[in-house]
Design a protein around this motif. Structure first.
Motif, mmCIF file in Angstrom:
data_model
loop_
_atom_site.group_PDB
_atom_site.id
_atom_site.type_symbol
_atom_site.label_atom_id
_atom_site.label_comp_id
_atom_site.label_asym_id
_atom_site.label_seq_id
_atom_site.Cartn_x
_atom_site.Cartn_y
_atom_site.Cartn_z
ATOM 1 N N MET A 1 0.822 -1.207 0.000
ATOM 2 C CA MET A 1 0.000 0.000 0.000
ATOM 3 C C MET A 1 0.864 1.268 0.000
ATOM 4 O O MET A 1 0.637 2.186 -0.762
ATOM 5 C CB MET A 1 -0.903 0.008 1.243
ATOM 6 C CG MET A 1 -2.269 -0.603 1.008
ATOM 7 S SD MET A 1 -3.189 0.283 -0.253
ATOM 8 C CE MET A 1 -4.278 -0.951 -0.831
ATOM 9 N N GLU A 4 2.468 1.718 -3.266
ATOM 10 C CA GLU A 4 1.550 2.273 -4.269
ATOM 11 C C GLU A 4 1.416 3.789 -4.110
ATOM 12 O O GLU A 4 1.282 4.511 -5.083
ATOM 13 C CB GLU A 4 0.166 1.604 -4.157
ATOM 14 C CG GLU A 4 0.130 0.165 -4.629
ATOM 15 C CD GLU A 4 0.280 0.016 -6.128
ATOM 16 O OE1 GLU A 4 0.316 1.026 -6.846
ATOM 17 O OE2 GLU A 4 0.380 -1.138 -6.583
ATOM 18 N N ALA A 7 4.323 5.329 -5.605
ATOM 19 C CA ALA A 7 4.204 5.244 -7.073
ATOM 20 C C ALA A 7 3.314 6.376 -7.584
ATOM 21 O O ALA A 7 3.625 7.008 -8.603
ATOM 22 C CB ALA A 7 3.633 3.888 -7.473
ATOM 23 N N ASP A 8 2.227 6.655 -6.859
ATOM 24 C CA ASP A 8 1.321 7.740 -7.265
ATOM 25 C C ASP A 8 2.033 9.086 -7.198
ATOM 26 O O ASP A 8 1.891 9.921 -8.095
ATOM 27 C CB ASP A 8 0.078 7.764 -6.364
ATOM 28 C CG ASP A 8 -0.891 6.659 -6.725
ATOM 29 O OD1 ASP A 8 -0.744 6.090 -7.821
ATOM 30 O OD2 ASP A 8 -1.789 6.361 -5.917
ATOM 31 N N LYS A 11 4.326 9.405 -10.111
ATOM 32 C CA LYS A 11 3.603 9.659 -11.368
ATOM 33 C C LYS A 11 3.224 11.138 -11.477
ATOM 34 O O LYS A 11 3.371 11.749 -12.536
ATOM 35 C CB LYS A 11 2.346 8.792 -11.442
ATOM 36 C CG LYS A 11 2.637 7.343 -11.730
ATOM 37 C CD LYS A 11 1.368 6.556 -11.927
ATOM 38 C CE LYS A 11 0.611 6.387 -10.642
ATOM 39 N NZ LYS A 11 -0.624 5.605 -10.778
ATOM 40 N N ILE A 12 2.739 11.684 -10.361
ATOM 41 C CA ILE A 12 2.354 13.105 -10.375
ATOM 42 C C ILE A 12 3.602 13.970 -10.589
ATOM 43 O O ILE A 12 3.589 14.918 -11.377
ATOM 44 C CB ILE A 12 1.631 13.487 -9.064
ATOM 45 C CG1 ILE A 12 0.280 12.771 -9.010
ATOM 46 C CG2 ILE A 12 1.415 14.991 -8.960
ATOM 47 C CD1 ILE A 12 -0.402 12.824 -7.662
ATOM 48 N N LEU A 14 6.311 13.130 -12.156
ATOM 49 C CA LEU A 14 6.732 13.014 -13.561
ATOM 50 C C LEU A 14 5.867 13.898 -14.460
ATOM 51 O O LEU A 14 6.377 14.568 -15.367
ATOM 52 C CB LEU A 14 6.654 11.556 -14.017
ATOM 53 C CG LEU A 14 7.047 11.287 -15.463
ATOM 54 C CD1 LEU A 14 8.523 11.583 -15.703
ATOM 55 C CD2 LEU A 14 6.753 9.854 -15.864
ATOM 56 N N TRP A 214 8.054 4.160 -16.702
ATOM 57 C CA TRP A 214 6.652 3.976 -16.279
ATOM 58 C C TRP A 214 5.902 3.052 -17.253
ATOM 59 O O TRP A 214 5.286 2.059 -16.846
ATOM 60 C CB TRP A 214 5.973 5.346 -16.183
ATOM 61 C CG TRP A 214 4.581 5.317 -15.634
ATOM 62 C CD1 TRP A 214 3.955 4.271 -15.020
ATOM 63 C CD2 TRP A 214 3.632 6.405 -15.648
ATOM 64 N NE1 TRP A 214 2.685 4.641 -14.647
ATOM 65 C CE2 TRP A 214 2.464 5.939 -15.018
ATOM 66 C CE3 TRP A 214 3.676 7.719 -16.118
ATOM 67 C CZ2 TRP A 214 1.338 6.743 -14.861
ATOM 68 C CZ3 TRP A 214 2.552 8.513 -15.959
ATOM 69 C CH2 TRP A 214 1.406 8.038 -15.335
ATOM 70 N N ALA A 215 5.994 3.361 -18.545
ATOM 71 C CA ALA A 215 5.291 2.560 -19.549
ATOM 72 C C ALA A 215 5.815 1.120 -19.547
ATOM 73 O O ALA A 215 5.045 0.161 -19.682
ATOM 74 C CB ALA A 215 5.455 3.186 -20.927
ATOM 75 N N LEU A 218 4.438 -0.819 -16.619
ATOM 76 C CA LEU A 218 3.028 -1.171 -16.868
ATOM 77 C C LEU A 218 2.936 -2.375 -17.807
ATOM 78 O O LEU A 218 2.170 -3.307 -17.558
ATOM 79 C CB LEU A 218 2.279 0.013 -17.484
ATOM 80 C CG LEU A 218 1.968 1.187 -16.571
ATOM 81 C CD1 LEU A 218 1.155 2.240 -17.319
ATOM 82 C CD2 LEU A 218 1.189 0.736 -15.344
ATOM 83 N N ARG A 221 3.772 -5.507 -16.012
ATOM 84 C CA ARG A 221 2.709 -5.933 -15.096
ATOM 85 C C ARG A 221 1.577 -6.603 -15.871
ATOM 86 O O ARG A 221 0.989 -7.578 -15.407
ATOM 87 C CB ARG A 221 2.191 -4.739 -14.289
ATOM 88 C CG ARG A 221 3.138 -4.405 -13.136
ATOM 89 C CD ARG A 221 2.855 -3.074 -12.533
ATOM 90 N NE ARG A 221 1.694 -3.075 -11.654
ATOM 91 C CZ ARG A 221 1.400 -2.063 -10.832
ATOM 92 N NH1 ARG A 221 2.195 -1.012 -10.771
ATOM 93 N NH2 ARG A 221 0.346 -2.110 -10.070
ATOM 94 N N VAL A 222 1.278 -6.077 -17.060
ATOM 95 C CA VAL A 222 0.243 -6.707 -17.899
ATOM 96 C C VAL A 222 0.684 -8.125 -18.279
ATOM 97 O O VAL A 222 -0.111 -9.072 -18.216
ATOM 98 C CB VAL A 222 -0.032 -5.858 -19.164
ATOM 99 C CG1 VAL A 222 -0.889 -6.615 -20.161
ATOM 100 C CG2 VAL A 222 -0.713 -4.554 -18.784
ATOM 101 N N LEU A 225 0.173 -10.405 -15.391
ATOM 102 C CA LEU A 225 -1.255 -10.722 -15.231
ATOM 103 C C LEU A 225 -1.694 -11.779 -16.244
ATOM 104 O O LEU A 225 -2.430 -12.702 -15.900
ATOM 105 C CB LEU A 225 -2.092 -9.453 -15.430
ATOM 106 C CG LEU A 225 -2.290 -8.555 -14.221
ATOM 107 C CD1 LEU A 225 -2.991 -7.269 -14.629
ATOM 108 C CD2 LEU A 225 -3.125 -9.264 -13.162
#
Lengths: 236, 62
Positions: A1, A4, A7-8, A11-12, A14, A214-215, A218, A221-222, A225
């Motif tokens: 948590m 995360e 990470a948020d 992102k902001i 960046l 970042w990309a 992601l 992670r995909v 999954l």
């Protein structure tokens, strides 16, 4: 948590960083730099494109090198996830390579009056795109997953040499000297590059690298999954 | 090709605005994707823990 939440925040940060880079490139970099450098390169104010074109080209090479490294790791460890990481990096590399080609075409249109001139640098980036298009074509041609990963990884190792050579070395060979201005050379080459110009340029390099990271995370992670979903469906 | 008659400062502002809009679009899309992936991962973990609990129950009953 907690991770995360960080990470948020990243992102902001960046997002704001890149907004500052864009604003800096157009408003903070002194206009006299654009005039001097623009006159030398024939670009005029269009020379500000270097704050986007060069970082995107840099990220292209970074992505392809990372992809080759994961291919080597795959051949050593034979883990499916490593192959996915190699493919994801190569895919993003192609996206950034296309962006570099498009921004370069704009460059060419402003300077030489046409979007494509088969200048050595345009030709080498075209070869780079072909090289990685062939990588994906090769992968698509093999149906067995293990064989596809092995063949793809073996081919992709070549990228470790091919991409830096085509982007950094080949266009600078004396025999291939073309119309493209050597802007990276000019940064170390005695021209009056002020601290503001250098700051925005380096900030843009860092920002675009952040966007790539970042990309890339992601995309990985995909892939994880998808793997987990496949395992779950096998178990069921 | 027809050319738009704007002075250099206006042109600079137009390009700046377009670049900002493009960047904010990319950033927003990545943010949206990140949120969706995070939710999928949480759902996956929840299902995994449910399956684990169910198999533990079944083992105990046996």
């Amino acid at each position: 948590m907690k991770c995360e939440r960080w990470a948020d925040i990243a992102k902001i940060a960046l997002g704001l960083w890149m907004v500052a880079v864009i604003a800096g490139a157009f408003l903070w970099v002194p206009p006299d730099w654009a005039v001097v450098e623009g006159e030398r390169t024939g670009l005029g104010e269009g020379v500000r494109i270097v704050f986007f074109h060069i970082p995107v080209a840099w990220v292209t090479v970074l992505a392809f090198v990372i992809s080759s490294i994961w291919s080597i790791v795959y051949l050593v460890r034979r883990r499916r996830q490593d192959d996915h990481r190699a493919v994801n990096a190569a895919g993003l590399g192609i996206v950034f390579c296309l962006l570099a080609t498009l921004s370069g075409s704009l460059f060419a249109r402003i300077t030489w009056g046409s979007f494509w001139n088969w200048d050595p640098r345009e030709t080498t980036i075209f070869f780079l795109l072909l090289f990685y298009a062939a990588y994906f074509a090769l992968r698509a041609a093999v149906s067995d997953e293990g064989r596809r990963a092995t063949l793809g990884a073996a081919y992709n190792i070549l990228g470790l040499v091919v991409s830096p050579f085509l982007v950094f070395v080949a266009p600078r060979l004396a025999s291939l000297a073309g119309l493209h201005p050597d802007l990276i050379g000019s940064f170390g080459g005695g021209l009056p590059i002020g601290p503001r110009t250098m700051t925005v340029f380096l900030a843009a390099l860092a920002g675009f690298t952040g966007v790539f990271i970042w990309a890339y995370m992601l995309a990985n992670r995909v892939s994880r999954l998808e793997d987990a979903l496949e395992e779950a469906s096998w178990a069921a | 090709m027809g050319s738009l008659n704007v002075d250099q400062t206006t042109a600079l502002w137009i390009v700046l605005t377009v670049t900002l809009v493009v960047w904010l679009g990319i950033w927003g899309y990545l943010w949206f994707l990140h949120g969706r992936i995070r939710r999928l991962e949480q759902e996956m973990r929840r299902r995994e823990s449910l399956t684990d609990q169910e198999s533990a129950h079944a083992a105990r009953r046996r």
